[in-house]
Design a protein around this motif. Sequence first.
Motif, PDB file in Angstrom:
ATOM      1  N   UNK A  61       0.984  -1.297  -0.015  1.00  0.00           N
ATOM      2  CA  UNK A  61       0.125   0.173  -0.085  1.00  0.00           C
ATOM      3  C   UNK A  61       0.775   1.321  -0.202  1.00  0.00           C
ATOM      4  N   UNK A  62       2.023   1.320   0.862  1.00  0.00           N
ATOM      5  CA  UNK A  62       2.768   2.399   0.867  1.00  0.00           C
ATOM      6  C   UNK A  62       3.282   2.845  -0.476  1.00  0.00           C
ATOM      7  N   UNK A  63       3.704   1.680  -1.088  1.00  0.00           N
ATOM      8  CA  UNK A  63       4.446   2.169  -2.695  1.00  0.00           C
ATOM      9  C   UNK A  63       3.371   2.625  -3.594  1.00  0.00           C
TER      10      UNK A  63
ATOM     11  N   UNK B  13      -5.082  -0.055 -12.796  1.00  0.00           N
ATOM     12  CA  UNK B  13      -5.424  -0.560 -11.520  1.00  0.00           C
ATOM     13  C   UNK B  13      -4.601   0.609 -10.793  1.00  0.00           C
ATOM     14  N   UNK B  14      -3.495   1.244 -11.144  1.00  0.00           N
ATOM     15  CA  UNK B  14      -2.854   1.942 -10.510  1.00  0.00           C
ATOM     16  C   UNK B  14      -3.161   3.516 -10.463  1.00  0.00           C
TER      17      UNK B  14
ATOM     18  N   UNK C 134       3.626  10.392  -7.754  1.00  0.00           N
ATOM     19  CA  UNK C 134       4.395  10.857  -8.890  1.00  0.00           C
ATOM     20  C   UNK C 134       5.723   9.929  -8.960  1.00  0.00           C
ATOM     21  N   UNK C 135       5.930   8.913  -8.202  1.00  0.00           N
ATOM     22  CA  UNK C 135       7.092   8.179  -8.405  1.00  0.00           C
ATOM     23  C   UNK C 135       6.913   7.248  -9.400  1.00  0.00           C
ATOM     24  N   UNK C 136       6.902   7.638 -10.729  1.00  0.00           N
ATOM     25  CA  UNK C 136       6.648   6.632 -11.867  1.00  0.00           C
ATOM     26  C   UNK C 136       7.552   5.406 -11.747  1.00  0.00           C
ATOM     27  N   UNK C 137       8.861   5.538 -11.308  1.00  0.00           N
ATOM     28  CA  UNK C 137       9.670   4.592 -11.593  1.00  0.00           C
ATOM     29  C   UNK C 137       9.335   3.163 -10.791  1.00  0.00           C
TER      30      UNK C 137
END
Length: 494
Positions: free
Chosen positions: A451-453, A492-493, A460-463
């Motif tokens: 969940x944190x990721x 989903x994201x 905004x952390x596309x990587x």
Amino acid sequence: MSSYRIQGATGEWEVVIGLEVHAQIVSKAKLFSGASATFGAEPNANVSLIDAAMPGMLPVPNQECIRQAVKTGMALNAEINAWSRFDRKNYFYADLPQGYQISQLYHPLVGEGAITIDPDEKAGIVEAKTIGIERLHVEQDAGKLMHDQHPTSSYVDLNRSGVALMEIVSRPDMRSPAEAGAYLRKLRSILRYVGSCDGNMEEGSMRADVNVSVRKAGDSFGTRTETKNVNSIRFVMATIESEANRQVDVIEGGGRIVQETRLYDPDRNETRSMRSKEDAHDYRYFPDPDLLPLELTEDFLAACKAELPELPDAKCRRYESELGLPVYNAAVITADVETARWFEELVVETGKPVGEVGRTASNWLISDLFGALNRLGKTIDGSPVSPRQGAELLGLIADGTLSGTLAKQVFEIMLETGIDPGKIVEERGLRQTSDTGAIEQVIAEVMAANADKVEEYRGGKDKLFGFFVGQTMKAMAGKANPGVVNDLLKKALS
Ligand code: ADP
Ligand code: MG
């Protein structure tokens, strides 16, 4: 033009190279006797009365050897001399009982021809270059002396004595070790296509005498030395490098190069003087009175021509234009006749038009199969995977049954077990799944566990996208269709 130069104290030197290649002719029997020409028999098992030079024995030319040499000449685009003659080259050597070698000096079987070497930018060969062939003649090989088996005796093995050789003499047209290497590779490739020599340098069935001289650009040719019997392409290149440097040192030190015969010592990577150069007249050459001139009929020549296979240069061009292969792939595959044969079978086995599968099939062959063969220390004729099995694997990739990753897994199992890929997929359940329901469920689980990721990604952390792909694939044991996983994850994201 090659830009290979040796930097000396007095400026730059150009290297001039001409090669004389001895190639053992593929035939069952020797050049003038019926004894077997097979390599590796018990010492002196293959020696006829002719090879032992018993009194009263007469040589009879082996038509198959002449056919092989004529076909080779044709493959080198050379003129074939329908009238040629054998000469005796007289010298004493313990491994040639006759006391002379039957060769062809004045009227060789094959005259001028050429070989084209391919560009190789890494090796400094910027464009294709034609190397002239001066001649090709047929001659007998000598036997083998063994001096190191007993402290006070030498042994002789005459199995090779009288075996047919082609001597292929180039013009002094090469200008760098790389060009000499490329010339030998192309020559070996042509010989193997024709089937006239197996090109196996380790077994001595192809060896080179390396003629080297140096000069300042624009000068006429310098005096050459000849380093005898070099038995690998790498050693030929090393011979040129060390011998040319030695010559530059000698000349710049105020010395003079003498025309001589030298030996290459691979352990010390240097050449050593063996004997001063003998000239043709030293050998008292004269026409062999035991043999009639060799006269070839129109029919014989036409039959030789008809037996010629498609040669590497022509095949390479056809692979490019007809099969749509990238130049690199076409060149790599056509360089070796066995590889080309395997590839053509592979393409036929796919049952698809060549234009459609050629490129994929060639990529798979060069990266996957070559990689595996390299690892296993095998050549293509010993491949544990057959062209039919390769084609089946490519089919399973093309119809989506296997992803790239799964295909690699299946291929490894094929290499180990020899089982057909379709059967492996069935038995081990390695089929790729595009079942969106199953994939969505796994994605939901992965997102819940991280969940944190998910938060970070949405911040905004596309990587992190790659991380989710990896986790999903891992949870599905690599069997999920990567394209479907990508699409569903994005949804989903977001
Ligand atoms: P020989 O009959 O004495 O052996 P050839 O004229 O047949 O001499 O040449 C033998 C080989 O030496 C050929 O491959 C030729 O290209 C090469 N050669 C001739 N002159 C030179 C030179 N100046 N430098 C390097 N190689 C040479
Ligand atoms: Mg010579």
